[in-house]
Design a protein around this motif. Sequence first.
Motif: not given
Length: 196
Positions: A10, A13, A17, A128, A131-132
């Motif tokens: 996480q 991610a 972004a 992003q 989305r992620d």
Amino acid sequence: MAEAERLDAQAEAVWAAVRAGSAAALEYLQDVAGYSRVGYHGAIPRDPETGLPLTDHSTGRYVDAHEWIIASFDQHTSRAGDPQLHIHNAVLNRVKCPDGEWRTLDSRALFRAKDAAAAIGERVMEEQLTRDLGVQWATREDGRSREIVGISETAREVFSSRRWRSGPVLRSSPQRLRLSMGTRHRGGPCSIWRSS
């Protein structure tokens, strides 16, 4: 162990972004502001005797300068020490132009494009993250920026030194008051406050 791996993924991610937003902003800047000036771009010269313009235009021209040299540095906190993931991008103010000469970037073009680049970078990062990670966004009440939906006011206050530095003194603990006084008044409060 599985929870630690999930949290690491996480965190990566989130950084991906932030980096994507930074890259999009830089790409935009290089595209719209990636120019250098060649020749004379100042005021049109005038005849010293008559005062009439010697030409009807300046003799300078703009040349492509889209291949920047950039050093990027990931940052984890704001100047105040609050959590704030962001990237500092140091752009070399020299660029190799198509004629092989190294010249400076046109700073006026950069200045004009910086706000649009920041907006593009923020939007790419937000999209992003949505989305992620499924993050949702809302515009703050003051309209100045956007923030993640679902983070409580209490959590924001815990991680924001600006909140407690500017909040009411009556809600502050003695330790926070001492820190606040030291920040605002170089040296902090009198000895009475230091003893508590």
